[in-house]
Scaffold this active site. Structure first.
Site, PDB file in Angstrom:
ATOM      1  N   LYS A  65      10.277  17.481  -3.083  1.00  0.00           N
ATOM      2  CA  LYS A  65       9.192  17.588  -4.071  1.00  0.00           C
ATOM      3  C   LYS A  65       8.950  19.017  -4.483  1.00  0.00           C
ATOM      4  O   LYS A  65       8.670  19.303  -5.641  1.00  0.00           O
ATOM      5  CB  LYS A  65       7.894  16.988  -3.511  1.00  0.00           C
ATOM      6  CG  LYS A  65       7.876  15.487  -3.555  1.00  0.00           C
ATOM      7  CD  LYS A  65       6.460  14.955  -3.553  1.00  0.00           C
ATOM      8  CE  LYS A  65       6.447  13.451  -3.673  1.00  0.00           C
ATOM      9  NZ  LYS A  65       5.131  12.873  -3.502  1.00  0.00           N
ATOM     10  N   LYS A  95      16.452   7.995  -6.027  1.00  0.00           N
ATOM     11  CA  LYS A  95      15.523   6.917  -5.701  1.00  0.00           C
ATOM     12  C   LYS A  95      14.706   6.513  -6.930  1.00  0.00           C
ATOM     13  O   LYS A  95      14.327   7.379  -7.720  1.00  0.00           O
ATOM     14  CB  LYS A  95      14.599   7.489  -4.627  1.00  0.00           C
ATOM     15  CG  LYS A  95      13.833   6.535  -3.809  1.00  0.00           C
ATOM     16  CD  LYS A  95      13.032   7.287  -2.756  1.00  0.00           C
ATOM     17  CE  LYS A  95      11.967   8.180  -3.357  1.00  0.00           C
ATOM     18  NZ  LYS A  95      11.054   8.786  -2.428  1.00  0.00           N
ATOM     19  N   LYS A 149       7.839   6.261  -9.098  1.00  0.00           N
ATOM     20  CA  LYS A 149       6.752   6.179 -10.081  1.00  0.00           C
ATOM     21  C   LYS A 149       6.669   7.459 -10.891  1.00  0.00           C
ATOM     22  O   LYS A 149       6.174   7.474 -11.999  1.00  0.00           O
ATOM     23  CB  LYS A 149       5.390   6.059  -9.379  1.00  0.00           C
ATOM     24  CG  LYS A 149       5.135   4.847  -8.588  1.00  0.00           C
ATOM     25  CD  LYS A 149       3.717   4.954  -7.985  1.00  0.00           C
ATOM     26  CE  LYS A 149       3.662   4.620  -6.520  1.00  0.00           C
ATOM     27  NZ  LYS A 149       3.516   5.754  -5.619  1.00  0.00           N
TER      28      LYS A 149
HETATM   29  P1  TYM Z   1       4.593   5.834  -2.123  1.00  0.00           P
HETATM   30  O1  TYM Z   1       3.350   5.718  -2.921  1.00  0.00           O
HETATM   31  O2  TYM Z   1       5.628   6.803  -2.568  1.00  0.00           O
HETATM   32  O3  TYM Z   1       5.314   4.440  -2.007  1.00  0.00           O
HETATM   33  C1  TYM Z   1       4.658   3.284  -1.487  1.00  0.00           C
HETATM   34  C2  TYM Z   1       5.639   2.447  -0.702  1.00  0.00           C
HETATM   35  O4  TYM Z   1       6.767   2.100  -1.505  1.00  0.00           O
HETATM   36  C3  TYM Z   1       7.982   2.469  -0.854  1.00  0.00           C
HETATM   37  N1  TYM Z   1       8.951   2.911  -1.877  1.00  0.00           N
HETATM   38  C4  TYM Z   1      10.190   2.415  -2.001  1.00  0.00           C
HETATM   39  N2  TYM Z   1      10.855   1.466  -1.317  1.00  0.00           N
HETATM   40  C5  TYM Z   1      12.123   1.178  -1.731  1.00  0.00           C
HETATM   41  N3  TYM Z   1      12.739   1.802  -2.776  1.00  0.00           N
HETATM   42  C6  TYM Z   1      12.095   2.760  -3.484  1.00  0.00           C
HETATM   43  N4  TYM Z   1      12.700   3.352  -4.517  1.00  0.00           N
HETATM   44  C7  TYM Z   1      10.760   3.109  -3.109  1.00  0.00           C
HETATM   45  N5  TYM Z   1       9.861   3.992  -3.587  1.00  0.00           N
HETATM   46  C8  TYM Z   1       8.767   3.865  -2.815  1.00  0.00           C
HETATM   47  C9  TYM Z   1       7.601   3.635   0.058  1.00  0.00           C
HETATM   48  O5  TYM Z   1       8.515   3.771   1.122  1.00  0.00           O
HETATM   49  C10 TYM Z   1       6.213   3.208   0.515  1.00  0.00           C
HETATM   50  O6  TYM Z   1       6.314   2.327   1.609  1.00  0.00           O
HETATM   51  N6  TYM Z   1       3.546   8.570   1.906  1.00  0.00           N
HETATM   52  C11 TYM Z   1       3.419   7.243   1.349  1.00  0.00           C
HETATM   53  C12 TYM Z   1       1.997   6.742   1.291  1.00  0.00           C
HETATM   54  C13 TYM Z   1       1.258   6.756   2.592  1.00  0.00           C
HETATM   55  C14 TYM Z   1       1.463   5.898   3.698  1.00  0.00           C
HETATM   56  C15 TYM Z   1       0.486   6.267   4.657  1.00  0.00           C
HETATM   57  C16 TYM Z   1       2.360   4.876   3.967  1.00  0.00           C
HETATM   58  C17 TYM Z   1       0.214   7.577   2.891  1.00  0.00           C
HETATM   59  N7  TYM Z   1      -0.258   7.275   4.138  1.00  0.00           N
HETATM   60  C18 TYM Z   1       0.390   5.621   5.901  1.00  0.00           C
HETATM   61  C19 TYM Z   1       2.286   4.229   5.206  1.00  0.00           C
HETATM   62  C20 TYM Z   1       1.317   4.614   6.161  1.00  0.00           C
HETATM   63  C21 TYM Z   1       3.959   7.282  -0.077  1.00  0.00           C
HETATM   64  O7  TYM Z   1       4.030   8.307  -0.713  1.00  0.00           O
HETATM   65  O8  TYM Z   1       4.233   6.092  -0.591  1.00  0.00           O
END
Ligand code: TYM
Length: 331
Positions: A111, A194, A197
Site C-alpha cells: 500500500k 488481487k 475495492k
Molecule cells: P478488506 O476490507 O480488504 O476485505 C474484506 C475481506 O475480503 C477478503 N478479500 C478477498 N478475498 C479473496 N479475494 C480477494 N481479491 C479479496 N479481497 C479482499 C479479505 O481477505 C477480507 O477477509 N484488514 C481487513 C479488515 C479487518 C479485519 C479485522 C478482518 C480489520 N480488522 C479483524 C478480520 C478480523 C481488510 O482490509 O479487509
C-alpha cells in the site's frame, strides 16, 4: 460455541473477492457460531477519504452485508468506531508489537509503495488495531481471504507476547478460516493482481451492486489470452487470467475446476464467458437489488448499527477493562 469475528473496510462497494473470500463464508458460519461482523471504519481512515465518502460507504457496505444474508438480529453487525474497546486495546497492542514485526508486513509495503514516509502512521500500525478487533472479543475463529493471513499471524504473535510479558493466559490463539477455493480472486484486467475495492479501474472488479448489464460487459471485456480453454487444470499454468475466471466459475457453481474444464475446455472464451456472466447475475443480481432497497432507509441501517454496537460493547468492555487492569491502568 466458538466466537467468530471478522471485518471489512468501508471503502467503496464490496467486490466479488470480498464476497467469495469472506462474506459468503460469514453467512454460512452464522448457522452454528456466535458471529461478530464489523465495518472497520477506523481502518478505513488510515488512507485519506472525505467524511461524506466514509459515511456513505459505511451505509452501502452495511446494506450489502445484510443483502448477502448476514442476520443483524441473531448476530452482531456494527461499525468499529462506535465501540471504544477497539481503540483502547489497539493502543495497548501498539506498545506490545515490535517495529521489526510491523516492518515485515507485506500489505503495508504494497500500500505504501516507494513513498513510505508520506503515509499515515495509522497505516503502519494497522495490524495492531486489527489484532485488537479480534482479541477484544476473545474470538477464536476469523474467516478471511488469503491476503489477511499475515495479519492474523501477527495478531497471534501480539497476543502471545502480551500473555508472556504480563504472565497471564488471557488472550486465546486465533484460527484463520480461509476458504479452500477463491481465497484470492484476481483482477479482471490483470490476473497477477488481487481484485480490490480500491483499484482505480472499475472494470477490474465485479461489485455487489453491479447490474446484469454491467456484469455482462465486465466479463466480456475481462482480459484473456488467445488460446482456447484447456481441458485439464495443468493447462491453466502460466495463464493467470484464464485460471481466475475458471476459479470464479467453480466457486459460484460449486463444481471443481476439473468439472468446469471438462465442460468448457477446448472451446474459445466466448461461450464460457456468457455462462460465467449468467452465473454471476444469478448470484450477485439479487444482492444488488436488495442493497438498493435497503439504502432507501438509511435511518433503519443506522439503527441496526447502533443496536449492534451496544451488543458488541457488552462483550468487549469487560475483556478490555481486564486487559487495562492487567497492564496496570488505574480506574
Ligand atoms: P478488506 O476490507 O480488504 O476485505 C474484506 C475481506 O475480503 C477478503 N478479500 C478477498 N478475498 C479473496 N479475494 C480477494 N481479491 C479479496 N479481497 C479482499 C479479505 O481477505 C477480507 O477477509 N484488514 C481487513 C479488515 C479487518 C479485519 C479485522 C478482518 C480489520 N480488522 C479483524 C478480520 C478480523 C481488510 O482490509 O479487509
Amino acid at each position: 460455541m466458538q466466537r467468530v469475528f471478522s471485518g471489512i473496510q468501508p471503502t467503496g462497494v464490496p467486490q466479488l473477492g470480498n464476497y467469495l473470500g469472506a462474506i459468503r463464508n460469514w453467512v454460512a458460519l452464522q448457522k452454528d457460531h456466535e458471529c461478530i461482523f464489523c465495518l472497520v471504519d477506523m481502518h478505513a481512515l488510515t488512507v485519506w477519504r472525505t467524511p461524506e465518502t466514509l459515511r456513505q460507504d459505511t451505509f452501502t457496505q452495511t446494506a450489502c452485508l445484510i443483502a448477502s444474508g448476514i442476520n443483524p438480529k441473531s448476530q452482531i453487525l456494527y461499525n468499529q468506531s462506535a465501540v471504544s474497546a477497539h481503540a483502547r486495546l489497539g493502543w495497548i497492542f501498539n506498545c506490545v508489537v515490535r517495529l521489526g514485526w510491523l516492518n515485515r508486513m507485506t500489505q503495508f509495503k504494497e500500500k505504501a509503495g516507494k513513498d513510505r514516509e508520506a503515509h499515515s502512521a495509522g497505516l503502519y500500525i494497522y495490524p495492531s488495531l486489527m489484532a485488537a478487533d479480534i482479541h477484544a472479543f476473545h474470538a477464536t475463529r476469523v474467516p478471511v481471504g488469503d491476503d489477511q493471513r499475515q495479519h492474523l499471524e501477527i495478531a497471534n504473535d501480539i497476543a502471545e507476547k502480551f500473555n508472556h510479558d504480563y504472565e497471564v493466559d488471557f488472550f486465546p490463539t486465533i484460527e484463520a478460516l480461509i476458504p479452500p477455493e477463491a481465497a484470492r480472486v484476481m483482477s479482471l484486467r490483470d490476473g497477477t493482481k488481487k481484485m480490490s475495492k480500491s483499484d482505480p479501474s472499475a472494470q477490474s472488479r465485479i461489485e455487489l451492486t453491479d447490474t446484469a448489464d454491467e456484469i455482462a460487459l465486465k466479463i466480456r471485456r475481462a482480459k484473456t489470452d488467445a488460446e482456447p480453454l484447456p481441458s485439464e487444470e495443468e493447462g491453466l499454468e502460466s495463464r493467470p487470467e484464464a485460471r481466475n475466471l475458471v476459479t470464479i466459475y467453480a466457486a459460484l457453481s460449486g463444481e471443481s475446476m476439473a468439472q468446469v474444464l471438462a465442460r468448457f475446455g477446448g472451446s474459445g472464451f466466448g461461450p464460457f464467458k456468457t455462462a460465467l456472466a449468467d452465473l454471476l447475475v444469478t448470484h450477485i443480481g439479487p444482492v444488488g437489488d436488495e442493497t438498493r432497497r435497503l439504502l432507501q432507509a438509511p435511518d433503519h441501517l443506522q439503527a441496526v448499527l447502533r443496536d449492534g454496537a451496544e451488543r458488541a460493547n457488552v462483550i468487549a468492555e469487560p475483556i478490555v477493562r481486564e486487559a487495562e487492569r492487567l497492564v496496570g491502568f488505574l480506574r
